[in-house]
Design an enzyme around this catalytic site. Sequence first.
Site, short mmCIF file in Angstrom:
data_model
loop_
_atom_site.label_atom_id
_atom_site.label_comp_id
_atom_site.label_asym_id
_atom_site.label_seq_id
_atom_site.Cartn_x
_atom_site.Cartn_y
_atom_site.Cartn_z
N HIS A 30 0.86 -1.18 0.00
CA HIS A 30 0.00 0.00 0.00
C HIS A 30 0.90 1.23 0.00
O HIS A 30 2.14 1.11 -0.05
CB HIS A 30 -0.95 -0.03 1.21
CG HIS A 30 -0.25 -0.29 2.51
ND1 HIS A 30 0.62 0.60 3.08
CD2 HIS A 30 -0.27 -1.38 3.33
CE1 HIS A 30 1.08 0.10 4.21
NE2 HIS A 30 0.58 -1.11 4.39
N HIS A 33 4.10 1.28 2.11
CA HIS A 33 5.28 0.60 1.57
C HIS A 33 5.92 1.43 0.45
O HIS A 33 7.14 1.49 0.33
CB HIS A 33 4.90 -0.76 0.97
CG HIS A 33 4.37 -1.74 1.96
ND1 HIS A 33 3.04 -2.10 2.01
CD2 HIS A 33 5.00 -2.47 2.92
CE1 HIS A 33 2.87 -3.00 2.95
NE2 HIS A 33 4.03 -3.24 3.53
N GLN A 57 7.16 -15.69 11.74
CA GLN A 57 6.64 -14.64 12.61
C GLN A 57 5.14 -14.74 12.86
O GLN A 57 4.57 -13.87 13.50
CB GLN A 57 7.02 -13.26 12.07
CG GLN A 57 6.32 -12.85 10.79
CD GLN A 57 6.95 -11.58 10.21
OE1 GLN A 57 8.04 -11.60 9.66
NE2 GLN A 57 6.26 -10.45 10.34
N SER A 181 -2.27 -0.20 6.47
CA SER A 181 -1.77 -1.51 6.86
C SER A 181 -2.36 -2.54 5.90
O SER A 181 -3.51 -2.39 5.46
CB SER A 181 -2.24 -1.83 8.29
OG SER A 181 -2.16 -3.23 8.53
O1 PAF Z 1 7.10 -5.49 8.63
C1 PAF Z 1 7.00 -6.51 7.91
O2 PAF Z 1 6.33 -6.50 6.88
C2 PAF Z 1 7.70 -7.78 8.32
O3 PAF Z 1 7.67 -7.95 9.70
C3 PAF Z 1 9.15 -7.89 7.78
C4 PAF Z 1 10.03 -6.80 8.35
C5 PAF Z 1 9.11 -7.80 6.26
C6 PAF Z 1 9.75 -9.24 8.18
O4 PAF Z 1 9.04 -10.30 7.65
#
Ligand code: PAF
Length: 278
Positions: A30, A33, A57, A181
């Site tokens: 979006h 970024h 994650q 987001s």
């Molecule tokens: O912020 C994010 O999109 C993620 O946590 C990252 C830094 C790309 C790591 O996967």
Amino acid sequence: MEIISTIAVLRETLQGRQPVVFVPTMGNLHEGHIALAELARQHGRTVVVSIFVNPLQFGPGEDLAKYPRTLEADCRKLQAAGADIVFTPSAEELFPTPQQFQVEPPPFANELCGAFRPGHFRGVATIVLKLFNIVQPACAVFGKKDYQQLFIIRGMVREFDLPLKIFAGETQRAEDGLALSSRNGYLKAEERAEAPRLYQNLRLIHEAVTSGRRDFATLESAAAADLARHGWQVDYISLRNAGTLQPAQAGDAALVVLGAARLGTTRLIDNVEFRSAG
Ligand code: PAF
């Protein structure tokens, strides 16, 4: 713009193209970024953006499977933003064998978002270190919306003496204040209308503190209660020292108020950084 999916081709392509500026992402890009990619453009010769939805994650029951994958649209946006290389490795490319070595962040990573997403920052730090080793950038850009993530990455770079600089991009917002987001896309129409309330409550705390209030716990509880009254499930609202991310003390000048809360099944996070007379 080149789209590269293997480590070997990326390394070969980057030869002689330093300084490289790196923007790690999980895609579904979006304006937030794109602003990071544009900031990257100002700091180096070759802008590399990675798109990888990092399984390390995500906790059990989180949105790994349904996390939006929108590679074609992402590449169009990155081309327009002036990125040079999009690195889109598969999970098999990054993890040909299970990743057994992981980066263990300090206990602080178990507070705030870490308290509600156990192991999340271990997964973030591990993939980011791995991507830094693959891309070997001179600098990398992260957004301030993920404030605790940015803080942890900065700590990792400092304590491991990683040879790169970290730049932070400002949070981009919709007109009504909602922080952009990838997860906003999950919100139903009525949730989207309600969503700016998180930012509004953080702003109220900011205004109260800058006008002299020091009853931080009362302010945090009032914000959480307002959100709860409007149907949110609040994870935390917390006023912290912006330099240490420790709970704010009355004399602190650089502050940040952070919040995380769920609307329906969507978890939103936001923060407001500010200075106060201390
Ligand atoms: O912020 C994010 O999109 C993620 O946590 C990252 C830094 C790309 C790591 O996967």
